[in-house]
Design an enzyme around this catalytic site. Structure first.
Site, PDB file in Angstrom:
ATOM      1  N   TYR A   1       0.813  -1.218   0.000  1.00  0.00           N
ATOM      2  CA  TYR A   1       0.000   0.000   0.000  1.00  0.00           C
ATOM      3  C   TYR A   1       0.848   1.269   0.000  1.00  0.00           C
ATOM      4  O   TYR A   1       0.318   2.374   0.120  1.00  0.00           O
ATOM      5  CB  TYR A   1      -0.958   0.011   1.204  1.00  0.00           C
ATOM      6  CG  TYR A   1      -2.088  -0.992   1.093  1.00  0.00           C
ATOM      7  CD1 TYR A   1      -2.404  -1.586  -0.127  1.00  0.00           C
ATOM      8  CD2 TYR A   1      -2.837  -1.345   2.201  1.00  0.00           C
ATOM      9  CE1 TYR A   1      -3.430  -2.507  -0.232  1.00  0.00           C
ATOM     10  CE2 TYR A   1      -3.871  -2.268   2.104  1.00  0.00           C
ATOM     11  CZ  TYR A   1      -4.165  -2.842   0.897  1.00  0.00           C
ATOM     12  OH  TYR A   1      -5.189  -3.746   0.807  1.00  0.00           O
TER      13      TYR A   1
ATOM     14  N   LYS B   1       5.136 -14.126   4.814  1.00  0.00           N
ATOM     15  CA  LYS B   1       5.336 -15.082   3.727  1.00  0.00           C
ATOM     16  C   LYS B   1       6.809 -15.003   3.296  1.00  0.00           C
ATOM     17  O   LYS B   1       7.128 -14.804   2.122  1.00  0.00           O
ATOM     18  CB  LYS B   1       4.373 -14.710   2.579  1.00  0.00           C
ATOM     19  CG  LYS B   1       4.268 -15.717   1.471  1.00  0.00           C
ATOM     20  CD  LYS B   1       3.334 -16.862   1.770  1.00  0.00           C
ATOM     21  CE  LYS B   1       3.422 -17.882   0.639  1.00  0.00           C
ATOM     22  NZ  LYS B   1       2.707 -19.118   0.868  1.00  0.00           N
TER      23      LYS B   1
ATOM     24  N   ASP C   1      -0.737 -17.878   4.342  1.00  0.00           N
ATOM     25  CA  ASP C   1      -1.728 -18.769   3.723  1.00  0.00           C
ATOM     26  C   ASP C   1      -2.182 -19.837   4.716  1.00  0.00           C
ATOM     27  O   ASP C   1      -3.374 -20.104   4.869  1.00  0.00           O
ATOM     28  CB  ASP C   1      -1.202 -19.376   2.415  1.00  0.00           C
ATOM     29  CG  ASP C   1       0.218 -19.907   2.527  1.00  0.00           C
ATOM     30  OD1 ASP C   1       0.859 -19.701   3.575  1.00  0.00           O
ATOM     31  OD2 ASP C   1       0.683 -20.541   1.563  1.00  0.00           O
TER      32      ASP C   1
ATOM     33  N   ASP D   1      -5.123  -6.419   6.364  1.00  0.00           N
ATOM     34  CA  ASP D   1      -6.385  -5.961   5.810  1.00  0.00           C
ATOM     35  C   ASP D   1      -7.282  -7.166   5.501  1.00  0.00           C
ATOM     36  O   ASP D   1      -8.433  -7.248   5.929  1.00  0.00           O
ATOM     37  CB  ASP D   1      -6.065  -5.169   4.525  1.00  0.00           C
ATOM     38  CG  ASP D   1      -7.241  -4.368   4.025  1.00  0.00           C
ATOM     39  OD1 ASP D   1      -8.257  -4.294   4.731  1.00  0.00           O
ATOM     40  OD2 ASP D   1      -7.134  -3.812   2.917  1.00  0.00           O
TER      41      ASP D   1
ATOM     42  N   ASP E   1     -10.534  -8.964   7.893  1.00  0.00           N
ATOM     43  CA  ASP E   1     -11.883  -9.068   7.327  1.00  0.00           C
ATOM     44  C   ASP E   1     -12.372 -10.513   7.376  1.00  0.00           C
ATOM     45  O   ASP E   1     -13.548 -10.782   7.624  1.00  0.00           O
ATOM     46  CB  ASP E   1     -11.909  -8.584   5.867  1.00  0.00           C
ATOM     47  CG  ASP E   1     -12.307  -7.116   5.766  1.00  0.00           C
ATOM     48  OD1 ASP E   1     -11.935  -6.352   6.670  1.00  0.00           O
ATOM     49  OD2 ASP E   1     -12.995  -6.747   4.794  1.00  0.00           O
TER      50      ASP E   1
END
Ligand code: ATP
Ligand code: MG
Length: 327
Positions: free
Chosen positions: A120, A168, A200, A224, A228
């Protein structure tokens, strides 16, 4: 000492749930000075500007900001406002409440999401018609700041034994390598226990056994998405608070948006915003009052009255009054 609190309701149900949270804060009789400012779609329609300089300046100088929601102009409003409070971490608790339908009622998580960089950071390019690229930025300094915050966060309360680093680094060896290694060494220096899970694998494990996790430090995009996902585990958006915290200021907002489908009807659930206000109280050092607000919200969620999203027929005001009554 008086604390100046910027209040920016924004659009849609932001205009309903933000005043509800202010009512709850006023009932605590703390020496707060509330200063209201405008931002969002309706302001842009009226004036051509979604975020006026005076609203930005107010957030940049107030001790804390309570924000509702912005519609189409969300990115033009909330990103600069997070920057105005110099926020490096987004705290997103995802917790199931007794009496509320949840896919995984045992869920009780806190995401500490890096709030300034990763994918971002904005370095996107369109090189040719065929090729678009994105540069991912991870710094040791931002990772260390998050690591130090996570250490403080888990050390401040007896509820946490340590935290989990989600990354990751097996694929993004340089960027997530810096993220993981820096946070791990900050935690080691502070004597805080950590474990690590690939993002993951985390997505699967948190769905199957959320009780295995507690506090999670993660890069911007992962935080993010995964928070959610956790919202889905606890029964949806209407209950999730968030805090954007910097070293001196903070901005507190519900995770949900403007909810145009119910805006103006007076039936929005104020819980997420009121819990965000409780996080603001903690940030400002009013731990006892914060605890009281959490308890009053939890009791109201369990015993009612409830707004229609939770199966009840109460209004925003009914629920707010019931919370204030319990305080
Ligand atoms: P935005 O673009 O502003 O995010 P949206 O259409 O995505 O708007 P959200 O605010 O994200 O709407 O809400 C998604 C759904 O959840 C909507 O159906 C909305 O009514 C419901 N919802 C969200 N927040 C609340 C709340 N506080 N009380 C009741 N329902 C809510
Ligand atoms: Mg939305």
């Amino acid at each position: 000492m008086t604390h100046e609190i910027a209040v920016i309701p924004g659009d849609g149900i932001g205009k309903e749930v933000t005043p509800a949270a202010v009512d709850v804060l006023e009932a605590l009789e703390i020496d707060f000075e509330f200063v209201e400012a405008d931002a969002g779609d309706s302001l842009k329609e009226a004036t051509g500007e979604a975020l006026p300089q005076e609203t930005y300046d107010l957030a940049a100088s107030a001790d804390a900001t309570l924000f509702g929601a912005a519609g189409e102009t969300a990115a033009d409003v909330i990103l600069p406002l997070r920057d105005a409070v110099d926020s490096f971490v987004n705290i997103r608790p995802a917790k199931a409440y007794p009496g509320i339908d949840a896919v995984r009622p045992e869920t009780d998580l806190v995401f500490l999401r890096e709030n300034t960089e990763g994918v971002y950071a904005g370095h996107e390019d369109r090189l040719t018609e065929d090729v678009a690229t994105l540069t991912r930025v991870v710094t040791e300094s931002a990772s260390a700041e998050l690591g130090e915050f996570a250490c403080e966060y888990v050390s401040e309360s007896d509820d946490h034994d340590g935290f989990t680093i989600v990354h990751k680094a097996n694929v993004m060896r340089e960027t997530d390598g810096v993220f993981r290694d820096t946070i791990k060494s900050v935690a080691d220096e502070n004597g805080v226990e950590t474990d690590e899970v690939l993002m993951d694998a985390f997505a699967t494990r948190v769905c199957l056994e959320p009780e295995q996790f507690d506090v999670i430090a993660c890069p911007n995009l992962a935080g993010d998405v995964l928070s959610d996902l956790a919202a889905g585990l606890v029964g949806g958006l209407g209950l999730l608070p968030s805090a954007n915290v910097g070293s001196e200021r903070g901005l507190f907002e519900p995770v949900h948006g403007t909810a145009p489908d119910i805006a103006g009807e007076g039936v929005a659930n104020p819980a997420a915003t009121i819990i965000s206000a409780a996080m603001m109280l903690e940030f400002l050092g009013y731990d006892e009052q914060a605890h009281a607000v959490h308890e009053a919200v939890e009791a109201t969620l369990e015993e009612g009255p409830r707004t229609p999203d939770l199966g009840g027929d109460a209004s925003t005001d009914d629920v707010t009054d019931a919370i204030i009554e319990r305080l």
